[in-house]
Write a protein that holds these residues in place. Structure first.
Motif, PDB file in Angstrom:
ATOM      1  N   LYS A  17       0.829  -1.192   0.000  1.00  0.00           N
ATOM      2  CA  LYS A  17       0.000   0.000   0.000  1.00  0.00           C
ATOM      3  C   LYS A  17       0.873   1.255   0.000  1.00  0.00           C
ATOM      4  O   LYS A  17       1.826   1.366   0.793  1.00  0.00           O
ATOM      5  CB  LYS A  17      -0.925  -0.003   1.218  1.00  0.00           C
ATOM      6  CG  LYS A  17      -1.824   1.216   1.321  1.00  0.00           C
ATOM      7  CD  LYS A  17      -1.306   2.220   2.329  1.00  0.00           C
ATOM      8  CE  LYS A  17      -2.062   3.525   2.316  1.00  0.00           C
ATOM      9  NZ  LYS A  17      -1.602   4.464   3.349  1.00  0.00           N
ATOM     10  N   GLY A  20      -0.719   8.728   0.348  1.00  0.00           N
ATOM     11  CA  GLY A  20      -0.793   9.976  -0.414  1.00  0.00           C
ATOM     12  C   GLY A  20       0.552  10.618  -0.722  1.00  0.00           C
ATOM     13  O   GLY A  20       0.791  11.075  -1.843  1.00  0.00           O
ATOM     14  N   ASP A 251       4.072  10.899  17.231  1.00  0.00           N
ATOM     15  CA  ASP A 251       4.132  11.534  15.915  1.00  0.00           C
ATOM     16  C   ASP A 251       5.439  12.325  15.809  1.00  0.00           C
ATOM     17  O   ASP A 251       5.647  13.282  16.555  1.00  0.00           O
ATOM     18  CB  ASP A 251       2.923  12.477  15.767  1.00  0.00           C
ATOM     19  CG  ASP A 251       2.839  13.073  14.365  1.00  0.00           C
ATOM     20  OD1 ASP A 251       3.850  13.045  13.632  1.00  0.00           O
ATOM     21  OD2 ASP A 251       1.758  13.573  14.012  1.00  0.00           O
ATOM     22  N   LEU A 272      -2.790   2.446  19.612  1.00  0.00           N
ATOM     23  CA  LEU A 272      -2.006   3.630  19.228  1.00  0.00           C
ATOM     24  C   LEU A 272      -2.752   4.408  18.140  1.00  0.00           C
ATOM     25  O   LEU A 272      -2.895   5.633  18.203  1.00  0.00           O
ATOM     26  CB  LEU A 272      -0.651   3.152  18.691  1.00  0.00           C
ATOM     27  CG  LEU A 272       0.529   4.101  18.756  1.00  0.00           C
ATOM     28  CD1 LEU A 272       0.953   4.317  20.202  1.00  0.00           C
ATOM     29  CD2 LEU A 272       1.712   3.519  17.974  1.00  0.00           C
ATOM     30  N   VAL A 279      -0.561   7.375  11.438  1.00  0.00           N
ATOM     31  CA  VAL A 279       0.209   6.513  10.541  1.00  0.00           C
ATOM     32  C   VAL A 279      -0.566   5.272  10.100  1.00  0.00           C
ATOM     33  O   VAL A 279      -0.292   4.701   9.043  1.00  0.00           O
ATOM     34  CB  VAL A 279       1.575   6.149  11.187  1.00  0.00           C
ATOM     35  CG1 VAL A 279       1.391   5.281  12.422  1.00  0.00           C
ATOM     36  CG2 VAL A 279       2.502   5.500  10.190  1.00  0.00           C
TER      37      VAL A 279
HETATM   38  P1  ADP Z   1       0.000   8.107   4.191  1.00  0.00           P
HETATM   39  O1  ADP Z   1      -0.394   9.226   3.296  1.00  0.00           O
HETATM   40  O2  ADP Z   1       1.171   7.322   3.684  1.00  0.00           O
HETATM   41  O3  ADP Z   1      -1.167   7.231   4.583  1.00  0.00           O
HETATM   42  P2  ADP Z   1      -0.203   9.518   6.694  1.00  0.00           P
HETATM   43  O4  ADP Z   1       0.095  10.972   6.593  1.00  0.00           O
HETATM   44  O5  ADP Z   1      -1.642   9.102   6.757  1.00  0.00           O
HETATM   45  O6  ADP Z   1       0.562   8.781   5.502  1.00  0.00           O
HETATM   46  O7  ADP Z   1       0.524   8.888   7.962  1.00  0.00           O
HETATM   47  C1  ADP Z   1       1.915   9.098   8.142  1.00  0.00           C
HETATM   48  C2  ADP Z   1       2.129  10.214   9.147  1.00  0.00           C
HETATM   49  O8  ADP Z   1       1.591   9.831  10.408  1.00  0.00           O
HETATM   50  C3  ADP Z   1       3.561  10.488   9.438  1.00  0.00           C
HETATM   51  O9  ADP Z   1       4.098  11.428   8.536  1.00  0.00           O
HETATM   52  C4  ADP Z   1       3.535  11.014  10.878  1.00  0.00           C
HETATM   53  O10 ADP Z   1       3.644  12.414  10.917  1.00  0.00           O
HETATM   54  C5  ADP Z   1       2.178  10.645  11.390  1.00  0.00           C
HETATM   55  N1  ADP Z   1       2.187   9.918  12.662  1.00  0.00           N
HETATM   56  C6  ADP Z   1       1.363  10.175  13.717  1.00  0.00           C
HETATM   57  N2  ADP Z   1       1.596   9.357  14.731  1.00  0.00           N
HETATM   58  C7  ADP Z   1       2.584   8.516  14.352  1.00  0.00           C
HETATM   59  C8  ADP Z   1       3.272   7.432  14.984  1.00  0.00           C
HETATM   60  N3  ADP Z   1       2.961   7.027  16.229  1.00  0.00           N
HETATM   61  N4  ADP Z   1       4.213   6.804  14.282  1.00  0.00           N
HETATM   62  C9  ADP Z   1       4.545   7.180  13.036  1.00  0.00           C
HETATM   63  N5  ADP Z   1       3.940   8.213  12.382  1.00  0.00           N
HETATM   64  C10 ADP Z   1       2.970   8.886  13.030  1.00  0.00           C
END
Ligand code: ADP
Ligand code: ASP
Ligand code: MG
Length: 284
Positions: A17, A20, A251, A272, A279
């Motif tokens: 997967k 974005g 995060d 979490l 994430v």
């Molecule tokens: P994608 O577009 O790949 O689905 P997301 O933006 O939805 O990515 O998720 C990734 C982001 O989640 C990371 O850039 C980070 O800032 C955030 N994040 C929040 N909590 C966590 C965590 N516990 N571990 C890792 N990333 C986290």
């Protein structure tokens, strides 16, 4: 002939997967193509993609502006999204035939989006169905785009709309899969593609009810799409590619000292996510 060595060894099945950010522009998509091409050499691969970063937010904004009757704002959003996707096409897709095919595919999705917004403006009401249909357009644009980019790099691929493979309940905006029918659809729609050695590129975030009405799994739902397909196809592995190196203690955008968690149970990961770790979608 040695019968033993002529037997084909079953390759592992991996669901990969890409979120974005990973499909956010032409450079990132080129990297994604490389990762998939390498993986496809040694395993069967099902790709799940999100909309390009920020696109779903803009589509939801367009839906709201449609309800408010602000046609100019809606048009401006579609113009902006068209430019973003066209820029990727002109950077990554060079063969003439492929380019006209992908342009046509994208145009049809945009036209559908504009009709949905026009309908919303006329009704002066944003129905849950229209909200789902409009917000899902981003994945319906990115999947054919990634499939075309793969084909351009000589990786046989086919874009698949998840409405054909993920069957859900009728809970618009946060639908849950019906795993029995989903398994059946995955077997009939995805398995034959995999057997031909082709990489299906499936739209994340989306499903459809048993009646065929489009639903969405909730914001950030492409992660969930990946594990739904992984379970339905009995995959060996589900890999979620994103802009951080795994689940972290916090995060990293908010807590600079956050570190990657090397091992975590499903329950802890769910917790979490449930308490806000973006994430991973909590149901993943
Ligand atoms: P994608 O577009 O790949 O689905 P997301 O933006 O939805 O990515 O998720 C990734 C982001 O989640 C990371 O850039 C980070 O800032 C955030 N994040 C929040 N909590 C966590 C965590 N516990 N571990 C890792 N990333 C986290
Ligand atoms: N594109 C959808 C969203 O922004 C789904 C996802 O990215 O996982 O919520
Ligand atoms: Mg996400």
């Amino acid at each position: 002939m040695d019968m033993q060595s002529s037997k084909t060894v079953k390759k592992p099945l991996r669901i990969m997967k890409f979120g974005g950010t990973s499909v956010g522009d032409a450079t990132r998509i080129r990297k994604v193509v490389e990762i998939i091409r390498d993986a496809a050499r040694e395993s069967e691969v099902v790709v799940v993609v999100s909309a390009m970063s920020g696109v779903t937010n803009r589509l939801i904004e367009a839906a709201k502006q449609s309800e408010a009757g602000n046609r100019d704002e809606v048009e401006a959003i579609f113009e902006e999204l068209r430019d973003r996707h066209n820029a990727v096409v002109s950077t990554l897709i060079h063969s003439v035939g492929m380019r006209s095919r992908i342009n046509r595919e994208l145009r049809l999705v945009f036209e559908e989006g504009e009709r949905l917004c026009e309908g919303t403006t006329l009704l002066q009401e944003l129905t849950v169905r229209a909200h789902d249909s409009i917000s899902s357009l981003g994945e319906r644009l990115s999947a054919p785009l990634v499939a075309a980019a793969l084909a351009e790099s000589r990786v046989s691929s086919e874009a698949i709309e998840a409405t054909q493979v993920v069957v859900t309940d009728t809970c618009h905006g946060s639908a849950d899969p019906l795993m029995g029918p989903t398994r059946q659809c995955c077997e009939s729609r995805l398995r034959p593609i995999l057997r031909r050695g082709v990489v299906p590129v499936v739209t994340g975030f989306i499903g459809a009810t048993e009646e065929g009405v489009l639903t969405t799994l909730g914001r950030g739902g492409s992660d969930y799409s990946a594990t739904i397909l992984g379970a339905a196809l009995d995959a060996d592995e589900v890999i979620i590619w994103t802009d951080v190196d795994g689940l972290m203690t916090a995060d990293p955008r908010l807590v600079p000292g956050a570190t990657t968690i090397t091992e975590i149970s499903y329950r802890e990961a769910a917790e979490l996510a449930h308490f806000g770790a973006k994430v991973l979608h909590p149901k993943t």
